[in-house]
Scaffold this motif. Structure first.
Motif, PDB file in Angstrom:
ATOM      1  N   ALA A   1      -7.195  -1.455   6.755  1.00  0.00           N
ATOM      2  CA  ALA A   1      -6.107  -0.761   7.451  1.00  0.00           C
ATOM      3  C   ALA A   1      -5.582  -1.532   8.653  1.00  0.00           C
ATOM      4  CB  ALA A   1      -6.594   0.619   7.908  1.00  0.00           C
TER       5      ALA A   1
ATOM      6  N   VAL B   1      -2.252  -5.190   6.468  1.00  0.00           N
ATOM      7  CA  VAL B   1      -1.133  -4.413   5.924  1.00  0.00           C
ATOM      8  C   VAL B   1       0.113  -5.292   5.816  1.00  0.00           C
ATOM      9  CG1 VAL B   1       0.439  -2.497   6.401  1.00  0.00           C
ATOM     10  CG2 VAL B   1      -2.021  -2.178   6.676  1.00  0.00           C
TER      11      VAL B   1
ATOM     12  N   GLN C   1      -0.428   1.882   6.904  1.00  0.00           N
ATOM     13  CA  GLN C   1      -1.634   1.825   7.734  1.00  0.00           C
ATOM     14  C   GLN C   1      -2.226   3.221   7.938  1.00  0.00           C
ATOM     15  OE1 GLN C   1      -0.882  -0.122  11.468  1.00  0.00           O
ATOM     16  NE2 GLN C   1      -3.031  -0.654  11.783  1.00  0.00           N
TER      17      GLN C   1
END
Length: 350
Positions: free
Chosen positions: A12, A17, A53
């Motif tokens: 994350a 990302v 995210q």
């Protein structure tokens, strides 16, 4: 190998990302709807990346059967049904997952599997098969066990696959991301078109790899997804191995195709990863040779950059056969470097 934890933070992270988004853009889609979705994502990039995210961090990301579509593709002489995810957002998330977890799952595979693994593709498989065959003296027979699985991806038992992934990853949130992908398919098994599917397909047969090489002691073994080749000078040992494999794969829900057989290499050669291997010779598979001839004909009719790239890709296949120049000169007529001059001259003439 120890199970890996604390993965969700990396998955994350803003850097991963962003990388996932960049990776998702490498292949330009033909579908107009997907192109528009990619453009909207990019036009609101910061918000879109934050949404990815957040979905990963909180565990709120989900996929459903409604997110899938179907298309049909001729592949290896067969019309195959490909189930794929229509959502570009989901595609970005899957890239984020595999950027982190893909290497963990692939590191558990033996060195003799060659499907969809960076640095270990068909070219490595060709050289490995040549190496295996070179280890047999001319006066020693070579017998081949050639098998593949019936409806492989459709036959995968999801709970078994989840168990295999859980042996490598202990982070519960990271595991849940994989479980979302696995459980979302509208069909039984797993869909071929999802980004993680090839890694899952490799992992699912990993226990069989270890069984054949380590427990049964066959060192001349190669696998490309569910296409398996085992070599030995002992025909009876291969016949017994085939029976053992059939028993071993039963708990995995798999079934070997009825055309599995043990044969001397002189009879058919080994049709594997796009080539036909014999004791002292490697040829291009007939189907690939026909495609090469078609590509050469298209280039002669239209010497465009696109057609040049297609031919260059085929040269990447041809150069690994026993007499590459003979086939290339017979079909194409010019070395690959000279073909680019033809493209350039065509542009100048236009």
């Amino acid at each position: 190998m120890k199970r890996k934890g604390h993965l969700i933070e990396t998955t994350a992270s803003a850097a991963n990302v962003y990388l996932g988004w960049r990776e998702s853009r490498k292949r330009k889609p033909k579908n107009q709807r997907r192109r528009e979705e990619m453009k909207r994502f990019k036009d609101n990039l910061l918000v879109s990346l934050n949404n990815v995210q957040y979905a990963i961090e909180t565990g709120e990301w989900n996929m459903s059967a409604d997110d899938y579509g179907l298309f049909y593709r001729w592949q290896c002489g067969k019309l195959r049904e490909i189930c794929y995810n229509k959502s570009y957002f989901n595609n970005v998330v899957m890239h984020c997952i595999m950027n982190v977890d893909g290497k963990i799952l692939e590191d558990t595979l033996i060195a003799d599997t060659f499907s969809g693994i960076k640095g270990r593709g068909p070219v490595v498989g060709v050289e490995k098969m040549k190496e295996y065959l070179s280890e047999y003296p001319d006066d020693v027979p070579i017998y081949v066990l050639k098998i593949d699985m019936r409806h492989y991806y459709d036959s995968i038992i999801r709970e078994v696959l989840k168990g295999l992934i859980s042996r490598k990853i202990k982070d519960r949130k990271a595991l849940n991301l994989h479980f979302v992908v696995i459980d979302s398919s509208p069909r039984k098994g797993i869909p071929k078109g999802n980004l993680p599917s090839q890694t899952y397909g490799n992992l699912y047969l990993s226990p069989l790899d270890h069984y054949i090489k380590e427990q049964k002691g066959f060192k001349h073994y190669a696998r490309y997804c569910d296409d398996i080749v085992v070599l030995s000078s002992d025909k009876s040992a291969l016949v017994a191995l085939l029976a053992d494999i059939k028993e071993f794969i039963k708990p995995y829900g798999l079934e070997i195709k009825s055309n599995a057989q043990v044969f001397p290499i002189e009879r058919y050669g080994i049709d594997f990863i796009g080539y036909v291997f014999r004791r002292h010779e490697v040829r291009l598979r007939k189907r690939n040779e026909r495609k090469l001839r078609r590509a050469a004909r298209m280039f002669k009719e239209e010497p465009t950059k696109k057609n040049y790239k297609t031919l260059a890709a085929y040269w990447g296949l041809v150069k690994h056969i026993s007499r590459p120049d003979a086939l290339w000169n017979a079909v194409v007529g010019k070395p690959i470097k000279e073909l680019w001059k033809t493209v350039r001259d065509s542009k100048e003439a236009a």
